[in-house]
Design an enzyme around this catalytic site. Structure first.
Site, PDB file in Angstrom:
ATOM      1  N   HIS A 147     129.623   5.697  22.042  1.00  0.00           N
ATOM      2  CA  HIS A 147     128.606   4.662  22.234  1.00  0.00           C
ATOM      3  C   HIS A 147     128.029   4.191  20.900  1.00  0.00           C
ATOM      4  CE1 HIS A 147     127.894   4.520  26.647  1.00  0.00           C
ATOM      5  NE2 HIS A 147     128.332   5.773  26.633  1.00  0.00           N
ATOM      6  N   ASP A 154     128.177   2.298  29.842  1.00  0.00           N
ATOM      7  CA  ASP A 154     128.045   3.072  31.078  1.00  0.00           C
ATOM      8  C   ASP A 154     127.506   2.115  32.134  1.00  0.00           C
ATOM      9  OD1 ASP A 154     128.812   5.438  29.813  1.00  0.00           O
ATOM     10  OD2 ASP A 154     126.751   5.978  29.316  1.00  0.00           O
ATOM     11  N   GLU A 216     134.098  10.766  33.499  1.00  0.00           N
ATOM     12  CA  GLU A 216     132.892  10.038  33.918  1.00  0.00           C
ATOM     13  C   GLU A 216     133.314   8.682  34.480  1.00  0.00           C
ATOM     14  OE1 GLU A 216     129.929  11.947  30.491  1.00  0.00           O
ATOM     15  OE2 GLU A 216     130.626   9.858  30.298  1.00  0.00           O
TER      16      GLU A 216
END
Length: 237
Positions: A147, A154, A216
């Site tokens: 990130h 996300d 994720e």
């Protein structure tokens, strides 16, 4: 250890994704403009956002260092690709909802500091009910985050009414930052409807060059990354 000291140590470490790659370096940029980061809403003005780390509804349980405003900043190529995903989904009566985008390096250091404090278990029921907190460092909380390179997001997806006046989140099987196997994109035991929702999101993101992190379901990175070896630490504001 104080978060500031963790960050200092982090920036001195010669970390790399692979042994044959150069280690990441910290950009000298002091502002988003200097880093080339843009607000996604400059390209998609009404995209849905719930920037978790700017508030207290997150696994740390408080605002995270470096988040001074609930904004989604990205390097322009990633922002433009994400805006295209949003545009394409709206034609199908879906839309994105953003939880996190660019993440300052100081925020990552804050996560590591929190993970080392095993006495703070306030968010265990909501975020890591099946894991001991000591297990979070590694696959879930790393000392360097993609990130911080400005091209990772996300997010989840919502289904909207035909006239676009009402949108509701799809059931993905877990919430954001749920640490455990159920959050894996193709986790065993996830029912067919939830798995289909995850795959719909993945297909939409892949069409514009985003790659999913398989542990994720909500985590995507534009590939190739615009600045694959550069970390940024300008605040989100």
């Amino acid at each position: 250890m104080k978060p500031q000291l963790l960050l200092f140590a982090l920036l001195l470490l010669p970390l790399a994704a692979r042994a044959d790659e150069p280690p990441p370096h910290l950009s000298p940029a002091k502002t988003a403009a200097q880093a080339g980061l843009v607000d996604i809403r400059s390209l998609a003005p009404d995209i849905a956002e719930d920037i978790k780390y700017a508030g207290s509804d997150n696994f740390v349980g408080r605002p995270v260092h470096g988040y001074l405003a609930p904004k989604c900043l990205l390097l322009r190529p990633a922002a433009e690709a994400l805006a295209r995903v949003e545009h394409e989904l709206r034609a199908q009566h879906y839309r994105l909802k953003l939880w996190d985008c660019y993440r300052p390096a100081r925020a990552v250091a804050d996560f590591v500091h929190w993970a080392h404090d095993l006495s703070d278990q306030r968010t265990k029921p909501q975020h890591y009910p099946d894991l001991d907190k000591s297990q979070l460092l590694g696959d879930y909380i790393a000392p360097v985050s993609g990130h911080s390179r400005g091209a990772t997001v996300d997010l989840t997806m919502e289904r909207c009414a035909a006239d676009g006046t009402h949108c509701a989140p799809l059931d993905m099987g877990t919430g954001f930052d749920w640490f455990g196997v159920r959050a894996h994109t193709d986790a065993p035991g996830i029912n067919a409807a939830r798995l289909a929702h995850r795959h719909r999101l993945r297909a939409a993101m892949q069409r514009e060059g985003f790659q999913n992190y398989t542990l994720e379901w909500w985590h995507y990175t534009l590939t190739p990354e615009p600045t694959p070896h550069t970390l940024y630490d300008v605040p989100v504001q």
